[in-house]
Structure formats: structure tokens, C-alpha cells
Design a protein around this motif. Structure first.
Motif, short mmCIF file in Angstrom:
data_model
loop_
_atom_site.label_atom_id
_atom_site.label_comp_id
_atom_site.label_asym_id
_atom_site.label_seq_id
_atom_site.Cartn_x
_atom_site.Cartn_y
_atom_site.Cartn_z
N ASP A 1 6.23 -0.50 12.89
CA ASP A 1 5.08 -0.94 12.11
C ASP A 1 5.50 -1.38 10.72
O ASP A 1 6.40 -0.79 10.12
N LEU A 2 4.81 -2.41 10.21
CA LEU A 2 4.94 -2.85 8.83
C LEU A 2 3.55 -2.84 8.21
O LEU A 2 2.60 -3.37 8.81
N GLU A 3 3.44 -2.26 7.03
CA GLU A 3 2.15 -2.22 6.36
C GLU A 3 2.33 -2.21 4.85
O GLU A 3 3.41 -1.89 4.34
N ARG A 4 1.26 -2.57 4.16
CA ARG A 4 1.27 -2.54 2.71
C ARG A 4 -0.12 -2.15 2.21
O ARG A 4 -1.12 -2.62 2.76
N THR A 5 -0.16 -1.34 1.19
CA THR A 5 -1.42 -0.87 0.64
C THR A 5 -1.73 -1.58 -0.67
O THR A 5 -0.87 -1.69 -1.55
N TRP A 6 -2.97 -2.07 -0.79
CA TRP A 6 -3.48 -2.66 -2.01
C TRP A 6 -4.57 -1.76 -2.59
O TRP A 6 -5.43 -1.26 -1.86
N HIS A 7 -4.51 -1.57 -3.89
CA HIS A 7 -5.51 -0.80 -4.61
C HIS A 7 -6.50 -1.76 -5.26
O HIS A 7 -6.11 -2.70 -5.95
N PHE A 8 -7.79 -1.50 -5.06
CA PHE A 8 -8.85 -2.29 -5.69
C PHE A 8 -9.65 -1.36 -6.60
O PHE A 8 -10.49 -0.58 -6.12
N GLY A 9 -9.34 -1.41 -7.88
CA GLY A 9 -9.97 -0.50 -8.81
C GLY A 9 -9.47 0.92 -8.59
O GLY A 9 -8.37 1.15 -8.07
N GLU A 10 -10.28 1.90 -8.96
CA GLU A 10 -9.89 3.30 -8.86
C GLU A 10 -10.33 3.95 -7.57
O GLU A 10 -9.95 5.09 -7.29
N HIS A 11 -11.12 3.25 -6.75
CA HIS A 11 -11.75 3.91 -5.62
C HIS A 11 -11.36 3.34 -4.25
O HIS A 11 -11.44 4.05 -3.25
#
Length: 273
Positions: free
Chosen positions: A169-179
Motif C-alpha cells: 500500500d501507498l498512502e499520504r495524509t493531508w491535514h485540513f485545518g486543525e480538525h
């Protein structure tokens, strides 16, 4: 799954289906709960949570109904273990490559609810039951600021299929604001001929005019999905996940199958103590 279900209280396979659905939820959001951890939670303290979710799952067997099932959620994590549903990971020491790269290792065990009973769909009438099983193996993950890559090998230790699987598996996490956190992923899942034959093969004794004998071969499914967490605060989180798998020709060629994909959708709420 069947065209007309017995009630949950009388169906002999209800408990197994609940575990199977719970396994789907685990696969969809186990890393989502990890994404929701505070930075200090990776220390020696143990965090745990309770919640409720709903999974909608479509298997590829001909004329099998979509399964929509509510499930309880339990999550426990510390520096040594991670438990979510019927899955547990024993964490091994990590290797720091650089400030932004790390190798993580683990021993994993899980229940996989794959399989069916003969009354689940007309095409399965007269087929012997195919049971889910307990799988165990090893996992390694390369974590970086750009992408996370994980590889997992599992074997059926319950000896129902006597099969093996390997997932990349390949994945990436994006943060949108604090929540809000969103994690798209792509992957490939290999299974050996024993696994394919057990779940999608037709034995000579099970063959009929519209269901010829079929021997499964090793197969590679291509998968894609997205997971997400919306954290209202440190206690309350909403989890979601969507997964789609493009089935290998070795599975689509089975006389039991009339779809080229299977899919799962998960939505849940988790309260972390």
C-alpha cells in the motif's frame, strides 16, 4: 447477503457475518484512528476508545445482496500494541532513518470474514461453506513526509484455505485545518492459488450446468480508497472510509462471480477516553 435473510436472532451465520463486517471496518479505519492520535499518545501511556459504526459491503458473488450492518468499535493503542476490532498489531522497535523517515515493524493477527454459506445467493446453492479464518504475519512500513509505504504478509493460521496473502500500500495524509485529515491510498493485494481456489473455485462435486468446475490461481487485485477523520476535539471523532478493489481475471473468471469489483463504505463515531 442472501436474497432473503433469516432474522439476525435466528441466522446461524449472523455472528460470523458481524465479525466479517467488523474486519472490513478495521481495514477501512484502523489507520484513521491512528491519524487521530495526539503526538503525546505515542509514548508509554495507553489510549482507548469506544464507538459505533456502519459498514456497507458488496461482495462479487452473483446476485449476492449488499450487506449494511451496524457494528460496535473498540480501539486500544500504546507503544507496544494497536487493537481495532478483530485485528491486533504487536509493535516492534522502529528504525529512524532521518528526521523525516522511519521504518516501523510489527507482528499482526486478524480475523478475515471472507467466505459464504450456500444460502447467501442462488449461485452458491449446493456449495460447501467457505469459512473465514484467522490470519497472522508480519508488517513493515516506511513512513516519510512525502508518502507512507507498507508491506504486509499474512498466512491463514486457521488452515481453512491454507493460503497466503501479500499486500502493498501507498498512502499520504493531508491535514485540513486543525480538525480534518484525509488519506487517499492505492495498493495491490496478491493471494496465492490456495486462497483464490478456496473462495472462488468450484469443486468437481459442486459443479452443475450453470456452474462448471473451476480451479483458482494466484491473483493480484488493485485497490484504491480514501479514509478520513474529523476531530471535533480530543474526545469526539467521526471516521469514514471508502474502498474499491478491481478484481483480478483469475477471480472474475470464476463461475461464482458476476462483478469486476467489490467495495466497502464505512462511517463511524469514536469516543477516545
Amino acid at each position: 447477503m442472501p436474497l432473503s435473510h433469516p432474522s439476525a436472532s435466528t441466522s446461524p451465520g449472523f455472528a460470523l457475518r458481524m465479525v466479517a463486517i467488523s474486519m472490513t471496518a478495521s481495514g477501512l479505519c484502523v489507520s484513521s484512528t491512528a491519524m487521530a492520535q495526539e503526538p503525546t499518545d505515542t509514548g508509554s501511556s495507553t489510549t482507548w476508545g469506544l464507538g459505533l459504526g456502519v459498514v456497507s459491503e458488496q461482495e462479487p458473488y452473483t446476485d449476492i445482496d449488499r450487506e449494511n450492518t451496524p457494528i460496535p468499535l473498540l480501539q486500544v493503542e500504546n507503544r507496544y500494541i494497536h487493537v481495532f476490532g478483530p485485528q491486533i498489531e504487536f509493535k516492534l522497535p522502529s528504525l529512524d532513518i532521518s528526521d523525516s523517515q522511519q521504518l516501523n515493524f510489527g507482528i499482526v493477527g486478524k480475523y478475515d470474514g471472507s467466505g459464504y454459506e450456500e444460502d447467501d445467493a442462488p449461485i452458491l446453492d449446493g456449495m460447501s461453506e467457505r469459512k473465514g479464518g484467522f490470519w497472522a504475519g508480519a508488517k513493515v512500513e516506511w513512513s516519510s513526509s512525502f508518502v507512507d509505504v507498507s508491506a504486509e504478509w499474512l498466512a491463514d493460521v486457521s488452515s481453512n484455505s491454507d493460503g497466503q496473502r501479500f499486500n502493498l500500500d501507498l498512502e499520504r495524509t493531508w491535514h485540513f485545518g486543525e480538525h480534518m485529515l484525509i488519506t487517499p491510498r492505492v495498493g495491490a493485494s496478491w493471494q496465492d492459488e490456495k486462497t483464490t481456489d478456496y473462495y472462488f473455485g468450484v469443486r468437481d462435486s459442486e459443479a452443475r450446468i450453470d456452474r462448471p468446475a473451476y480451479a483458482g490461481e494466484s491473483a493480484i487485485n488493485i485497490e484504491a480508497g480514501v479514509r478520513g477523520v474529523y476531530r471535533f476535539n480530543k474526545h469526539h471523532s467521526v471516521l469514514m472510509g471508502v474502498e474499491v478493489a478491481s478484481l483480478a481475471e483469475e477471480i472474475k473468471d470464476s463461475p461464482l462471480v458476476d462483478r469486476s469489483t467489490d467495495n466497502s463504505v464505512f462511517l463511524g463515531y469514536l469516543y477516545r477516553f
